[in-house]
Motif scaffolding. Structure first.
Motif, PDB file in Angstrom:
ATOM      1  N   GLY A 205       0.820  -1.192   0.000  1.00 41.67           N
ATOM      2  CA  GLY A 205       0.000   0.000   0.000  1.00 41.67           C
ATOM      3  C   GLY A 205       0.859   1.249   0.000  1.00 41.67           C
ATOM      4  O   GLY A 205       2.061   1.221  -0.288  1.00 41.67           O
TER       5      GLY A 205
ATOM      6  N   ARG B 159       2.234   4.800   2.058  1.00 43.35           N
ATOM      7  CA  ARG B 159       2.563   5.239   3.418  1.00 43.35           C
ATOM      8  C   ARG B 159       2.442   6.747   3.523  1.00 43.35           C
ATOM      9  O   ARG B 159       2.998   7.490   2.700  1.00 43.35           O
ATOM     10  CB  ARG B 159       3.973   4.776   3.804  1.00 43.35           C
ATOM     11  CG  ARG B 159       4.482   5.352   5.118  1.00 43.35           C
ATOM     12  CD  ARG B 159       5.633   4.540   5.687  1.00 43.35           C
ATOM     13  NE  ARG B 159       5.166   3.278   6.252  1.00 43.35           N
ATOM     14  CZ  ARG B 159       5.941   2.417   6.906  1.00 43.35           C
ATOM     15  NH1 ARG B 159       7.232   2.670   7.042  1.00 43.35           N
ATOM     16  NH2 ARG B 159       5.448   1.303   7.397  1.00 43.35           N
TER      17      ARG B 159
ATOM     18  N   ASN C  17      -8.467   2.902   3.554  1.00 38.45           N
ATOM     19  CA  ASN C  17      -8.447   2.011   4.704  1.00 38.45           C
ATOM     20  C   ASN C  17      -7.075   2.064   5.379  1.00 38.45           C
ATOM     21  O   ASN C  17      -6.040   1.914   4.716  1.00 38.45           O
ATOM     22  CB  ASN C  17      -8.749   0.570   4.277  1.00 38.45           C
ATOM     23  CG  ASN C  17      -8.853  -0.356   5.473  1.00 38.45           C
ATOM     24  OD1 ASN C  17      -9.596  -0.075   6.410  1.00 38.45           O
ATOM     25  ND2 ASN C  17      -8.117  -1.457   5.451  1.00 38.45           N
ATOM     26  N   ILE C  18      -7.068   2.272   6.682  1.00 35.63           N
ATOM     27  CA  ILE C  18      -5.811   2.327   7.442  1.00 35.63           C
ATOM     28  C   ILE C  18      -5.430   0.912   7.858  1.00 35.63           C
ATOM     29  O   ILE C  18      -6.118   0.266   8.651  1.00 35.63           O
ATOM     30  CB  ILE C  18      -5.956   3.225   8.688  1.00 35.63           C
ATOM     31  CG1 ILE C  18      -6.321   4.656   8.277  1.00 35.63           C
ATOM     32  CG2 ILE C  18      -4.657   3.210   9.505  1.00 35.63           C
ATOM     33  CD1 ILE C  18      -6.636   5.567   9.454  1.00 35.63           C
ATOM     34  N   GLU C  19      -4.330   0.412   7.293  1.00 37.75           N
ATOM     35  CA  GLU C  19      -3.856  -0.941   7.607  1.00 37.75           C
ATOM     36  C   GLU C  19      -2.994  -0.953   8.872  1.00 37.75           C
ATOM     37  O   GLU C  19      -3.081  -1.869   9.682  1.00 37.75           O
ATOM     38  CB  GLU C  19      -3.040  -1.490   6.427  1.00 37.75           C
ATOM     39  CG  GLU C  19      -3.810  -1.571   5.116  1.00 37.75           C
ATOM     40  CD  GLU C  19      -4.822  -2.703   5.107  1.00 37.75           C
ATOM     41  OE1 GLU C  19      -4.784  -3.544   6.016  1.00 37.75           O
ATOM     42  OE2 GLU C  19      -5.662  -2.725   4.184  1.00 37.75           O
ATOM     43  N   ASN C  20      -2.154   0.034   9.012  1.00 36.63           N
ATOM     44  CA  ASN C  20      -1.294   0.172  10.187  1.00 36.63           C
ATOM     45  C   ASN C  20      -1.149   1.649  10.510  1.00 36.63           C
ATOM     46  O   ASN C  20      -1.137   2.499   9.608  1.00 36.63           O
ATOM     47  CB  ASN C  20       0.100  -0.420   9.939  1.00 36.63           C
ATOM     48  CG  ASN C  20       0.097  -1.933   9.966  1.00 36.63           C
ATOM     49  OD1 ASN C  20      -0.223  -2.537  10.979  1.00 36.63           O
ATOM     50  ND2 ASN C  20       0.438  -2.544   8.842  1.00 36.63           N
TER      51      ASN C  20
ATOM     52  N   ASP D 215      -0.063   3.354   7.079  1.00 35.13           N
ATOM     53  CA  ASP D 215      -0.077   2.580   5.837  1.00 35.13           C
ATOM     54  C   ASP D 215      -1.531   2.426   5.425  1.00 35.13           C
ATOM     55  O   ASP D 215      -2.369   1.950   6.218  1.00 35.13           O
ATOM     56  CB  ASP D 215       0.571   1.214   6.040  1.00 35.13           C
ATOM     57  CG  ASP D 215       2.070   1.329   6.258  1.00 35.13           C
ATOM     58  OD1 ASP D 215       2.671   2.266   5.710  1.00 35.13           O
ATOM     59  OD2 ASP D 215       2.623   0.496   6.989  1.00 35.13           O
ATOM     60  N   VAL D 216      -1.848   2.842   4.209  1.00 30.62           N
ATOM     61  CA  VAL D 216      -3.241   2.847   3.764  1.00 30.62           C
ATOM     62  C   VAL D 216      -3.383   2.118   2.438  1.00 30.62           C
ATOM     63  O   VAL D 216      -2.433   2.000   1.658  1.00 30.62           O
ATOM     64  CB  VAL D 216      -3.769   4.296   3.615  1.00 30.62           C
ATOM     65  CG1 VAL D 216      -3.679   5.046   4.938  1.00 30.62           C
ATOM     66  CG2 VAL D 216      -3.013   5.057   2.524  1.00 30.62           C
ATOM     67  N   THR D 217      -4.581   1.633   2.200  1.00 28.26           N
ATOM     68  CA  THR D 217      -4.924   1.034   0.916  1.00 28.26           C
ATOM     69  C   THR D 217      -6.178   1.718   0.383  1.00 28.26           C
ATOM     70  O   THR D 217      -6.988   2.251   1.146  1.00 28.26           O
ATOM     71  CB  THR D 217      -5.184  -0.482   1.054  1.00 28.26           C
ATOM     72  OG1 THR D 217      -6.167  -0.705   2.067  1.00 28.26           O
ATOM     73  CG2 THR D 217      -3.907  -1.214   1.426  1.00 28.26           C
TER      74      THR D 217
END
Length: 386
Positions: free
Chosen positions: A316, A318, A343-346, A361-363
């Motif tokens: 994704g 950053r 969407n926030i992954e981390n 980190d987003v997607t």
């Protein structure tokens, strides 16, 4: 492509950590993203808008305008511990040299050149340079970081009784310290017992003149003082007064000052602490790695003005955001991302005094306008999207 400007000669081994194709080394760049520096004074230097980070190949950052950098969202790195062995070895050398009066003895022996009675002169003159052995004597170490702990451990190996004082000792430093080093809670517990005293704390307003008239008054008469950390840690006037009264037997200092030069009992070296090929290479490699990881991944390690933040890349995009440490900023950031259907992954957020760093980190479909939207948050200082 990231452009890196060097403001001093940097070890080629360190520069090799910035591979061509990703980084361009341009010492005349007007708009670099990163700067590698050793001792060059940057206080009057311009800080271009392009500049994202400065890496100091060394521990001290007095030559860098930290406050200006923080306000501009420029991360400042240093390399703690990279020159620790070099400095520690020099301190041990000075400890031996000072105790055995080697500098004066060497200078005196030079004057014997051409003497017709050289052997007799040597035997007659050597008595004036008699000095005590280190074994069984007591060394006080103020500051037990990377350098101080090495000095303490080496002194233990030489058979000395070692006392350590450091109210802020780190867990890593504590683990590396010999169990024979005795911990003192206060300087007043330590100083009256010391035959030798060495200081290894960073210079800041609270540590200025750590060695002063009051601390020297607590010491034994004839104490030998070593300062290979920063000149400002020791009150020069107090040292000179101590030398004149016999309170101080000798002062070894890596920071020559006009008032100290030519004074009997003072031995100044020209800031040689980190001047070894190994140290310069270690510092350059660490600085280059810190700069590379921040520019490429947004990770911060060993920053003096931002919190340390590391997070592995999992795919994704950053988002890296430096902002004021103020209420509501995180909710404002997540609000912008939610509105952008990302969407926030981390996510990680840490603060250091008045400034904070948030890395996400987003997607999703990330629009070109997102950086501007995040930068419009009132407390934002700098936004990067990797």
């Amino acid at each position: 492509m990231y452009t890196i400007k060097t403001m001093n000669a940097i070890s080629p081994v360190g520069l090799a950590k910035l591979p061509a194709g990703v980084f361009e080394i341009d010492n005349d760049a007007a708009a670099p993203q990163g700067i590698l520096v050793r001792s060059a004074d940057m206080h009057e230097a311009p800080l271009p808008e392009s500049l994202l980070a400065i890496a100091r190949a060394g521990a001290g950052t007095n030559n860098i305008p930290i406050d200006r950098c923080t306000e501009a969202g420029i991360v400042v790195f240093n390399t703690p511990g990279a020159n620790a062995n070099a400095v520690a070895e020099l301190v041990i050398g000075a400890l031996v040299a000072g105790s055995r009066n080697l500098p004066d003895a060497i200078q005196w022996a030079k004057g014997l050149k051409g003497s017709a009675t050289l052997a007799k002169d040597v035997e007659k003159g050597k008595k004036q340079f008699v000095g005590p052995e280190l074994r069984g004597k007591t060394l006080g170490v103020i500051g037990l970081g990377a350098i101080g702990s090495r000095v303490a451990n080496a002194a233990v190996a030489l058979g000395m009784e070692v006392l350590g004082y450091d109210p802020y000792i780190s867990i890593d430093a504590a683990w590396s310290l010999s169990r024979s080093v005795q911990h003192c809670v206060t300087l007043s517990d330590m100083l009256p017992r010391c035959d030798y005293l060495t200081v290894h704390v960073p210079y800041m307003p609270s540590t200025k003149h750590t060695i002063n008239a009051q601390t020297l008054a607590m010491c034994k008469d004839g104490v030998r003082v070593l300062n290979f950390a920063r000149g400002e840690l020791v009150d020069t006037a107090a040292i000179l007064d101590g030398l004149s009264t016999g309170k101080v037997a000798s002062y070894f200092c890596d920071f020559p000052a006009e008032e100290l030069l030519g004074v009997h009992g003072v031995y100044c070296t020209p800031h040689l602490g980190a001047s070894t090929p190994e140290s310069e290479t270690n510092c350059a490699v660490m600085a280059a790695n810190e700069l590379s990881d921040y520019l490429r991944n947004g990770n911060i390690t060993h920053s003096v003005n931002l919190p340390d933040v590391q997070q592995p890349r999992l795919g994704g995009r950053r988002i890296c955001m430096i902002h004021k440490n103020a209420p509501g900023v995180i909710s404002a950031i997540t609000g912008v991302l939610t509105a952008a259907n990302l969407n926030i992954e981390n996510m990680v957020n840490k603060s250091k005094k008045d400034v904070a760093y948030t890395m996400l980190d987003v997607t999703g479909n990330l629009e070109d306008t997102l950086a501007g939207q995040l930068a419009a948050i009132p407390d934002a200082i700098r936004v990067r999207i990797l």
